[in-house]
Design a protein around this motif. Structure first.
Motif: not given
Length: 358
Positions: A150, A152, A167-169, A173-174, A177, A181, A239-240, A289
């Protein structure tokens, strides 16, 4: 009427004000590169070239105590004149500039976002945040182990270069999400950034929120990956996605508990106006976001996605001693961001009971 140069503030006076967390914006008006070579710990970079564009957002109260400095280039005097034209009334120059600070025996620091980066190192030391070196992560990926990576950072950074399979998180958002994931608690989660701070804070956020998976920070991020001789991906778009209502509620409860333990207070929306005080700076920051912010936001709130806010406190809130109010429709991102800001010494509140936005 000709401009009268402002009075000087001694290094000792400035240092004591910063230590006491009384309101002060110590502004380095050089460009970013010379600022990054040497500056006092709590100095914020606001180059003369961007002063008129940024100062009203970054120092919103015109009677804020401001101290300007440079390294003898004459930029501080020009910045003081510009601030006077904009209506700022409490501006002084640091006596002797950067050299005066050094001559007084006070330390200077190299790099940008130093307070946040120093805090990240403290978090790792105190919380014993686990991390893996690039060769260890590469071995897991090559073996197709049960691992998710992930990223960040901001999506723009991720898209430029990323760890394979990542993956973009973005940081805030971690907690919201991660379980979606990596739904199997046995799956290893590896959080990366470009260097250290956001991966450490991100990994520790998941641990603080009780995510059951094994969680590690990628030691030294994409920089460490490159130095180890491994190839990065470029132009990725992973992306998430959405999370279920049940997962949102679970994340919300976990994040609120983290914020509570950190001493974060909640502020009903109806009381927001009453929080404005004469002589006190209030930063209103929207930690969602950028896309959510652009779709609609509360009046007076600036976009400051939570992961970046924790990484760049000196940019988003250069007035030391100010108060911060965070907004997030889902609460999770504001609570997690506030938990870190509170531990960094900020007075921070999370906005509650917000009416639906149009």
């Amino acid at each position: 009427m000709s401009f009268v140069p402002p009075a000087a503030a001694t290094p000792a006076e400035v240092r004591l004000t910063l230590i006491a967390r009384r309101e002060l914006a110590l502004l380095d008006v050089r460009e970013e590169d010379p600022y990054a070579q040497a500056h006092p710990l709590f100095a914020a970079n606001l180059p003369l070239s961007r002063l008129e564009l940024e100062v009203l957002d970054r120092v919103p109260r015109r009677d804020t105590a401001i101290v300007l400095y440079d390294a003898g280039e004459g930029l501080a005097e020009r910045a003081a004149a510009g601030l006077a034209d904009l209506g700022y009334t409490n501006v002084r120059l640091l006596a002797g500039g950067l050299q005066g600070w050094r001559a007084a025996g006070y330390e200077v620091f190299r790099d940008v976002n130093v307070p946040s980066k120093a805090f990240g190192e403290l978090v790792e030391t105190e919380a014993h945040t686990p991390s893996l070196a690039a060769p260890q992560v590469k071995e897991l990926l090559d073996a197709q182990a049960d691992v998710v990576v992930l990223d960040s950072r901001r999506f723009e950074e991720y898209r430029t270069m990323s760890i394979p399979t990542g993956t973009s998180v973005p940081g805030a958002e971690l907690v919201l999400r991660a379980r979606t994931l990596a739904p199997d608690p046995a799956t290893t989660i590896i959080v990366n950034c470009a260097g250290r701070t956001r991966s450490l804070i991100g990994a520790q956020s998941l641990r603080n929120a009780g995510v059951p998976n094994p969680v590690y920070a990628l030691r030294n991020g994409t920089i460490g990956w490159t130095l180890a001789g491994f190839a990065l991906e470029h132009g990725q778009q992973r992306r998430f996605g959405d999370v279920t209502a049940a997962e949102r509620e679970r994340a919300r409860a976990a994040a609120r508990a983290v914020a509570y333990r950190a001493g974060v207070r909640r502020l009903p929306y109806a009381d927001l106006a009453a929080l404005e005080e004469v002589g006190r700076t209030l930063y209103r920051l929207d930690v969602r976001t950028p896309e959510e912010y652009q779709a609609g936001h509360l009046p007076g709130f600036r976009s400051a996605p939570g992961g970046q806010l924790v990484q760049e406190t000196d940019h988003s809130a250069p007035v030391r001693g100010a108060r911060i109010v965070l907004f997030d429709t889902l609460s999770v991102r504001a609570d997690m961001s506030a938990s870190w800001l509170a531990q960094m010494g900020w007075e921070v509140l999370v906005l509650d009971d917000v009416p639906p936005m149009p």
